[in-house]
Design a protein around this motif. Structure first.
Motif, PDB file in Angstrom:
ATOM      1  N   GLY A   1      -7.930  -5.841 -33.632  1.00  0.00           N
ATOM      2  CA  GLY A   1      -8.705  -5.578 -34.798  1.00  0.00           C
ATOM      3  C   GLY A   1      -8.092  -5.071 -36.043  1.00  0.00           C
ATOM      4  O   GLY A   1      -8.789  -4.949 -36.964  1.00  0.00           O
TER       5      GLY A   1
ATOM      6  N   ARG B   1      -6.193  -4.585 -39.431  1.00  0.00           N
ATOM      7  CA  ARG B   1      -5.394  -5.370 -40.592  1.00  0.00           C
ATOM      8  C   ARG B   1      -4.355  -4.498 -40.803  1.00  0.00           C
ATOM      9  O   ARG B   1      -4.582  -3.576 -41.758  1.00  0.00           O
TER      10      ARG B   1
ATOM     11  N   LEU C   1     -11.346 -10.881 -46.000  1.00  0.00           N
ATOM     12  CA  LEU C   1     -12.043  -9.750 -45.602  1.00  0.00           C
ATOM     13  C   LEU C   1     -13.279 -10.098 -44.818  1.00  0.00           C
ATOM     14  O   LEU C   1     -13.804  -9.511 -43.949  1.00  0.00           O
TER      15      LEU C   1
ATOM     16  N   TRP D   1     -12.531 -11.573 -41.758  1.00  0.00           N
ATOM     17  CA  TRP D   1     -12.390 -10.614 -40.813  1.00  0.00           C
ATOM     18  C   TRP D   1     -13.589 -10.085 -40.233  1.00  0.00           C
ATOM     19  O   TRP D   1     -13.954  -9.791 -39.278  1.00  0.00           O
TER      20      TRP D   1
ATOM     21  N   THR E   1     -15.087 -12.589 -37.968  1.00  0.00           N
ATOM     22  CA  THR E   1     -14.244 -12.961 -36.558  1.00  0.00           C
ATOM     23  C   THR E   1     -13.569 -11.845 -35.864  1.00  0.00           C
ATOM     24  O   THR E   1     -13.185 -11.784 -34.846  1.00  0.00           O
ATOM     25  N   ARG E   2     -13.211 -10.507 -36.661  1.00  0.00           N
ATOM     26  CA  ARG E   2     -12.546  -9.501 -36.111  1.00  0.00           C
ATOM     27  C   ARG E   2     -11.101  -9.911 -35.567  1.00  0.00           C
ATOM     28  O   ARG E   2     -10.905  -9.544 -34.462  1.00  0.00           O
TER      29      ARG E   2
ATOM     30  N   THR F   1      -6.794 -10.183 -35.397  1.00  0.00           N
ATOM     31  CA  THR F   1      -5.852  -8.970 -35.650  1.00  0.00           C
ATOM     32  C   THR F   1      -4.827  -9.782 -36.588  1.00  0.00           C
ATOM     33  O   THR F   1      -4.455 -10.930 -36.280  1.00  0.00           O
ATOM     34  N   VAL F   2      -4.615  -8.886 -37.667  1.00  0.00           N
ATOM     35  CA  VAL F   2      -3.740  -9.620 -38.729  1.00  0.00           C
ATOM     36  C   VAL F   2      -2.449  -8.605 -39.120  1.00  0.00           C
ATOM     37  O   VAL F   2      -2.711  -7.312 -39.176  1.00  0.00           O
TER      38      VAL F   2
END
Ligand SMILES: Nc1ncnc2c1ncn2[C@@H]1O[C@H](COP(=O)(O)OP(=O)(O)O)[C@@H](O)[C@H]1O
Ligand SMILES: [Mg+2]
Length: 256
Positions: free
Chosen positions: A37, A39, A184, A187, A190-191, A193-194
């Motif tokens: 999760g 960023r 954002l 994110w 859908t949460r 991981t980046v």
């Protein structure tokens, strides 16, 4: 959250390029952990090894020292659990439509077939607000739209981690800001991981929740920082990072 096992563990990673008459050390003994999760931002000046680090996470470069683990497994090769989004606009297949470009990644990786791949593709095309352009070819799209397709394609694979290397750097300032906002929003929705690479301090603070600051060539970890959404704190953080980066530059001038 403190006891959460990291999704990605990077330990003591040195990365080098070997050419017949040159050995370039891109990063030196870099450590960091990415949690699910996150960023997570790799921030640093041009040439500090951000892209090289990301390619190593992608499995395209093997560390000469140290190791990288994804879900506990040492990274040895590329895989569909790590999808990359690049800066370039030409990462799409020009002879395929938007939905074909997104679905193609799924069928090529044998994740899904025909109708299922198309449905999954359309789901993510909708998430990046391109439903109306699903049957359009890439050359008809603006730079920002092409990047949205590339993001949809990466996300459609539902990778463990999405790797983005300066994905908005070639866009005009206004489109870039819009894309940052959209990322954002995506994110929040859908949460995922980046692991996001940028040389822009403002972009790092805006996009990231955690920031790894790298020193100039060869890249070493200079600091690990938590980002903030409070504008006042963000301004302070930006100053602090600028100060740290400037200290490096000043040192280089003095050393030279
Ligand atoms: N294919 C390559 N062969 C040799 N040296 C390279 C290659 N790619 C990058 N480098 C060098 O490795 C260092 C880190 O590059 P890079 O990871 O692209 O930095 P960044 O993405 O932070 O700008 C630089 O000194 C660069 O010149
Ligand atoms: Mg780069």
């Amino acid at each position: 959250m403190g006891s959460q096992k990291p999704l990605l563990e990077v330990s003591g990673v040195t990365l080098q390029y070997k050419t017949p008459n040159l050995l370039v050390t891109a990063t030196y003994r870099v450590d960091f952990n990415v949690l699910e999760g996150d960023r997570f931002i790799l921030l640093g000046p041009s040439g500090c090894g951000k892209s090289t680090l990301q390619k190593a996470v992608g499995g395209y470069i093997t560390p000469t020292e140290g190791e990288m683990r994804l879900k506990g497994q040492v990274i040895r090769a590329p895989g569909p659990d790590r999808m990359m989004v690049f800066q370039e606009f030409d990462q799409l297949l020009p002879w395929k439509t938007v939905r074909q470009n997104v679905a193609f990644a799924l069928t090529a990786a044998r994740k899904l077939k025909g109708k299922e791949a198309d449905e999954r593709a359309m789901h993510y095309i909708e998430k990046v607000n391109l439903t109306k352009f699903a049957d359009t070819y890439p050359h008809m799209l603006s730079g920002g739209m092409k990047q949205r397709v590339a993001i949809a394609r990466g996300m459609a694979m539902e990778p463990d981690i999405l790797l983005m290397d300066e994905p908005f750097a070639a866009l005009d300032a206004l489109t870039r800001r819009k894309m940052q906002d959209e990322l954002l929003q995506l994110w929040a929705d859908t949460r995922f991981t980046v692991l996001f690479v940028t040389h822009s301090i403002a972009e790092a603070i805006k996009i990231g929740n955690r920031i790894l600051l790298l020193s100039p060539h060869p890249g070493r970890v200079k600091a690990e920082l938590n980002s903030t959404t409070d504008p006042k704190d963000a301004a302070l953080l930006e100053q602090r990072i600028q100060h740290m980066l400037f200290a490096d530059e000043a040192k280089e001038i003095i050393d030279a």
